[in-house]
Write an enzyme that holds these catalytic residues in place. Structure first.
Site, mmCIF file in Angstrom:
data_model
loop_
_atom_site.group_PDB
_atom_site.id
_atom_site.type_symbol
_atom_site.label_atom_id
_atom_site.label_comp_id
_atom_site.label_asym_id
_atom_site.label_seq_id
_atom_site.Cartn_x
_atom_site.Cartn_y
_atom_site.Cartn_z
ATOM 1 N N ASP A 16 75.499 -1.337 0.098
ATOM 2 C CA ASP A 16 74.543 -2.565 0.137
ATOM 3 C C ASP A 16 73.200 -1.861 0.957
ATOM 4 O O ASP A 16 73.308 -0.809 1.702
ATOM 5 C CB ASP A 16 75.058 -3.546 1.286
ATOM 6 C CG ASP A 16 74.486 -4.861 1.082
ATOM 7 O OD1 ASP A 16 73.528 -5.121 0.322
ATOM 8 O OD2 ASP A 16 74.809 -5.720 1.804
ATOM 9 N N ASN A 64 76.126 -11.535 -8.016
ATOM 10 C CA ASN A 64 74.570 -10.727 -8.174
ATOM 11 C C ASN A 64 73.952 -11.464 -9.505
ATOM 12 O O ASN A 64 72.523 -11.361 -9.680
ATOM 13 C CB ASN A 64 74.795 -9.466 -8.407
ATOM 14 C CG ASN A 64 75.185 -8.919 -7.001
ATOM 15 O OD1 ASN A 64 76.003 -7.673 -6.921
ATOM 16 N ND2 ASN A 64 74.500 -9.306 -5.922
HETATM 17 C C1 IPE Z 1 77.565 -6.888 -2.160
HETATM 18 O O1 IPE Z 1 76.143 -6.889 -1.704
HETATM 19 C C2 IPE Z 1 77.702 -6.857 -3.604
HETATM 20 C C3 IPE Z 1 77.617 -5.438 -4.201
HETATM 21 C C4 IPE Z 1 77.483 -4.450 -3.281
HETATM 22 C C5 IPE Z 1 77.762 -5.040 -5.625
HETATM 23 P P1 IPE Z 1 75.293 -8.095 -1.885
HETATM 24 O O2 IPE Z 1 74.068 -7.874 -1.242
HETATM 25 O O3 IPE Z 1 75.380 -8.817 -2.996
HETATM 26 O O4 IPE Z 1 75.967 -9.283 -0.895
HETATM 27 P P2 IPE Z 1 75.412 -10.450 0.155
HETATM 28 O O5 IPE Z 1 74.772 -11.342 -0.845
HETATM 29 O O6 IPE Z 1 74.822 -9.910 1.198
HETATM 30 O O7 IPE Z 1 77.093 -10.833 0.633
HETATM 31 C C1 IPE Z 2 73.074 -3.263 -3.061
HETATM 32 O O1 IPE Z 2 71.883 -3.358 -2.601
HETATM 33 C C2 IPE Z 2 72.958 -3.067 -4.451
HETATM 34 C C3 IPE Z 2 73.444 -4.373 -5.379
HETATM 35 C C4 IPE Z 2 74.018 -5.532 -4.995
HETATM 36 C C5 IPE Z 2 73.341 -4.421 -6.738
HETATM 37 P P1 IPE Z 2 71.163 -4.770 -2.554
HETATM 38 O O2 IPE Z 2 70.323 -5.150 -3.697
HETATM 39 O O3 IPE Z 2 71.819 -5.939 -2.101
HETATM 40 O O4 IPE Z 2 70.167 -4.296 -1.062
HETATM 41 P P2 IPE Z 2 69.687 -5.491 -0.019
HETATM 42 O O5 IPE Z 2 70.965 -5.974 0.396
HETATM 43 O O6 IPE Z 2 68.809 -6.545 -0.651
HETATM 44 O O7 IPE Z 2 68.945 -4.865 0.810
HETATM 45 MG MG MG Z 3 72.707 -6.875 -0.369
#
Ligand code: IPE
Ligand code: IPE
Ligand code: MG
Length: 234
Positions: A16, A64
């Site tokens: 994340d 997602n």
């Molecule tokens: C969790 O990250 C899912 C993945 C790392 C694939 P998100 O960024 O989607 O999670 P939330 O929305 O902060 O809970």
């Molecule tokens: C994690 O990074 C990757 C996926 C969930 C695909 P994020 O895209 O959630 O990054 P933040 O949370 O917006 O910084």
């Molecule tokens: Mg995220």
């Protein structure tokens, strides 16, 4: 012993913070994901060096899909490239490759690239690299229950349900690591997480390197895993 480093059999990463990494640099989110792939590759190398048996990465959740289409498209384009360049290298290194989640719902060319890798890796015996794509813990449990119902079984026991998870027959994660300071599972491995040690790291995923990996192993090694008992079991 205080300083003894314990190596988990199975380590799982909730990757994340890619978007925030990019935003901090005034770059498009896509470039954050690109750096995220490099971090994943660094962690695979670290896990191999440490002699870990299985490593899991949460790459795309069932939630997602609510992101902007442009970001989703960029992500799956990257997954396809990753399969062709990096996963095929992992196949040559002898890693077992698995995908957790309903990959049939991904774009057709991504599915084709992933299936090709599964086929190439089918006889490998090395470290298991498990990538969660279109994965949700609740979805996995429902799918398992429905599979069992389809088989006509009327009473479900713990072992049967476990065996019907994507990770059936494989060890539960000993440690689940989440980057970027968020302290939640976001629907990741709900069944398998029952006794996982949770490690939350403030660093953003694209910044993960060998020093952070070492810090995680140190933290894990200091945990007392009791599994409901009164003394440390491991
Ligand atoms: C969790 O990250 C899912 C993945 C790392 C694939 P998100 O960024 O989607 O999670 P939330 O929305 O902060 O809970
Ligand atoms: C994690 O990074 C990757 C996926 C969930 C695909 P994020 O895209 O959630 O990054 P933040 O949370 O917006 O910084
Ligand atoms: Mg995220």
């Amino acid at each position: 012993m205080q300083d003894e480093i314990k190596i988990p059999r199975h380590i799982a990463f909730i990757m994340d913070g890619n978007g925030r990494w990019a935003k901090k640099r005034m770059l498009p989110r896509k470039l954050g994901h690109r750096e995220g792939v490099k971090a994943l590759r660094r962690m695979v190398d670290e896990c191999e060096k440490a002699g870990i048996e299985m490593v899991s990465f949460y790459a795309f959740s069932t939630e997602n899909w609510t992101r902007p289409q442009e970001e989703i498209d960029a992500l799956f384009k990257m997954v396809g490239e990753f399969a062709e360049k990096n996963l095929s290298e992992y196949v040559r290194r002898g890693f077992r490759i698995m995908f957790m989640g309903d990959i049939t719902k991904l774009p057709a060319d991504t599915v084709a690239a992933l299936k090709k890798i599964l086929d190439q890796a089918k006889d490998n015996k090395g470290m298991i690299v498990n990538i969660a794509l279109n994965y949700g813990g609740r979805d996995e449990i429902l799918r398992a229950v429905n599979r069992i119902l389809d088989s006509g079984v009327r009473e479900i026991d713990m072992q049967t349900l476990s065996d019907c998870m994507y990770t059936g027959g494989l060890p539960d994660p000993d440690v689940i690591v989440r980057s970027s300071g968020e302290k939640r599972l976001s629907n990741f491995m709900l069944w398998q997480a029952a006794y996982a040690e949770l490690v939350f790291v403030d660093d953003l995923w694209p910044d993960f390197d060998s020093a952070i990996f070492e810090k995680i192993l140190r933290e894990y090694s200091q945990r007392d895993r009791r599994y409901g008992n009164v003394r440390r079991i491991n």
